[in-house]
Design an enzyme around this catalytic site. Sequence first.
Site, PDB file in Angstrom:
ATOM      1  N   ALA A  75      -4.335  20.799  51.591  1.00 50.32           N
ATOM      2  CA  ALA A  75      -4.425  21.742  50.469  1.00 50.32           C
ATOM      3  C   ALA A  75      -3.053  22.150  49.965  1.00 50.32           C
ATOM      4  CB  ALA A  75      -5.230  22.973  50.878  1.00 50.32           C
ATOM      5  N   GLN A 183     -10.889  27.660  51.804  1.00 54.03           N
ATOM      6  CA  GLN A 183     -11.744  28.365  52.769  1.00 54.03           C
ATOM      7  C   GLN A 183     -13.220  28.289  52.397  1.00 54.03           C
ATOM      8  OE1 GLN A 183     -11.076  29.699  55.677  1.00 54.03           O
ATOM      9  NE2 GLN A 183      -8.876  29.362  55.572  1.00 54.03           N
ATOM     10  N   SER A 203      -9.167  21.135  51.736  1.00 55.56           N
ATOM     11  CA  SER A 203      -8.564  20.450  52.869  1.00 55.56           C
ATOM     12  C   SER A 203      -9.608  20.084  53.919  1.00 55.56           C
ATOM     13  CB  SER A 203      -7.532  21.396  53.500  1.00 55.56           C
ATOM     14  OG  SER A 203      -6.778  20.731  54.465  1.00 55.56           O
ATOM     15  N   ALA A 204      -9.421  18.919  54.562  1.00 57.89           N
ATOM     16  CA  ALA A 204     -10.409  18.453  55.548  1.00 57.89           C
ATOM     17  C   ALA A 204     -10.422  19.296  56.820  1.00 57.89           C
ATOM     18  CB  ALA A 204     -10.131  16.989  55.902  1.00 57.89           C
ATOM     19  N   HIS A 205      -9.234  19.771  57.266  1.00 64.67           N
ATOM     20  CA  HIS A 205      -9.200  20.388  58.609  1.00 64.67           C
ATOM     21  C   HIS A 205      -9.799  21.791  58.639  1.00 64.67           C
ATOM     22  CE1 HIS A 205      -5.672  23.249  58.687  1.00 64.67           C
ATOM     23  NE2 HIS A 205      -5.328  22.567  57.607  1.00 64.67           N
ATOM     24  N   THR A 244       0.583   4.650  50.728  1.00 61.87           N
ATOM     25  CA  THR A 244      -0.572   3.961  51.316  1.00 61.87           C
ATOM     26  C   THR A 244      -1.625   4.969  51.765  1.00 61.87           C
ATOM     27  OG1 THR A 244       0.846   2.159  52.028  1.00 61.87           O
ATOM     28  CG2 THR A 244      -1.261   2.388  53.176  1.00 61.87           C
ATOM     29  N   CYS A 330      -0.065  31.106  59.117  1.00 62.21           N
ATOM     30  CA  CYS A 330       1.189  30.632  58.543  1.00 62.21           C
ATOM     31  C   CYS A 330       2.265  31.698  58.648  1.00 62.21           C
ATOM     32  CB  CYS A 330       0.998  30.272  57.084  1.00 62.21           C
ATOM     33  SG  CYS A 330      -0.590  29.522  56.761  1.00 62.21           S
TER      34      CYS A 330
END
Length: 392
Positions: A75, A183, A203-205, A244, A330
């Site tokens: 993100a 979120q 975001s995936a995580h 890639t 963060c």
Amino acid sequence: MGPHRTIYLDAHATTPVDERVLAAMLPYFTERFGNAASKQHVYGWEAEAAVEGARTEIASLIGAPPREITFTSGATESINLALKGVAEGSNGGGREIVTVATEHRAVLDTCRTLERRGWTVRILPVDRHGRLSIEELAAALSERTLLVSVMLANNEIGTIQGLQAISSICSARGVLLHSDATQAVGNVPVDVNALGVDLMSFSAHKMYGPKGIGALYIRETTPRIRVQAQVDGGGHERGLRSGTANVPAAVGFGAAARIARSALPQEPARVRDLRDRFVRLVESTLGDVVINGHPDFRLPNNANITFPGAQADGLMMDMKDIAVSAGSACSSGAPEPSHVLRALGLAPELARATLRFGLGRLTTEADIVYAAERVADVVMKQRERRIAGVPA
Ligand SMILES: *Cc1c(COP(=O)(O)O)cnc(C)c1O
């Protein structure tokens, strides 16, 4: 590990990779290792098909066509690409970007960089529940405003912004709208058309996928939204983000999106019940606590609680078998209290007495009952020590 496994209540920081996600990813590290940009052989074709399959899954989770999804590293990168890319793509030096005080650092720091490059940035306040006033937004927009960035759900207090009303105003005024929905996506239903956003980062995580991959949604409009690439190279992702493709991560993100979509009808209600139960238990044991964030417009998995008379750092030290956070991951470690809590109007000492609890797919009723007991116990001990005059 000690006698108890550490109970994880920090889902806003990250989530574990779902085992089904991991299983889907594994072949793409080894036997299906191809480069998705290799057009001449089956290894490349296989990798490309996997990436495009994942793009389709991610797109359907947010009600978008696959071509409106661009893969990034997360993100943070999506937000950088959205804000800097739109700013640079517009030839609009001297123009204005409008955002909100409770945004994630990824948005606020990107805006600061744009400010140094000559852009004007207006940061709007929120009410005591963390919501942006629609009237204030309408009044802040001007002829010079190019872009508005408002998050869908806050990562500390869980407040959900009224994006539908925000997007109506933006589109009526010819202003682009970006939303940091990191979120929200996967945790609550998100539909880009219902919300009316032009760009959206996630975001995936944060949704049981791997770290290091995210997506930027860019609406296909006429005329096209011009986004200037921030990474140049081989022209991957339709020239928007060279490099890639991270095929295993994309496959994992796709699997996480598919699982989230199938869980969405029931999972938010289950998590909300557990969260409400947790808050009631803590409140009934301790009495004097403040629940931050909006009472109704909020994420089902978030509880942000101020414990007057206590110190968040000390509480976390006293209950190492509960993984929670003070402020956001963060910025923790930094001595300043959270900018989000300060934006709500919380005094610094109350902001420092605040913990964030993030429930998730793996959270059980037993976890909640145990955690509520532990929290109440360590807060009472701290309060007793304070009354006895012992420094916390
Ligand atoms: C986690 C988070 C981000 C950053 O996401 P990454 O994928 O870790 O870069 C941005 N915004 C919000 C609201 C977040 O919760």
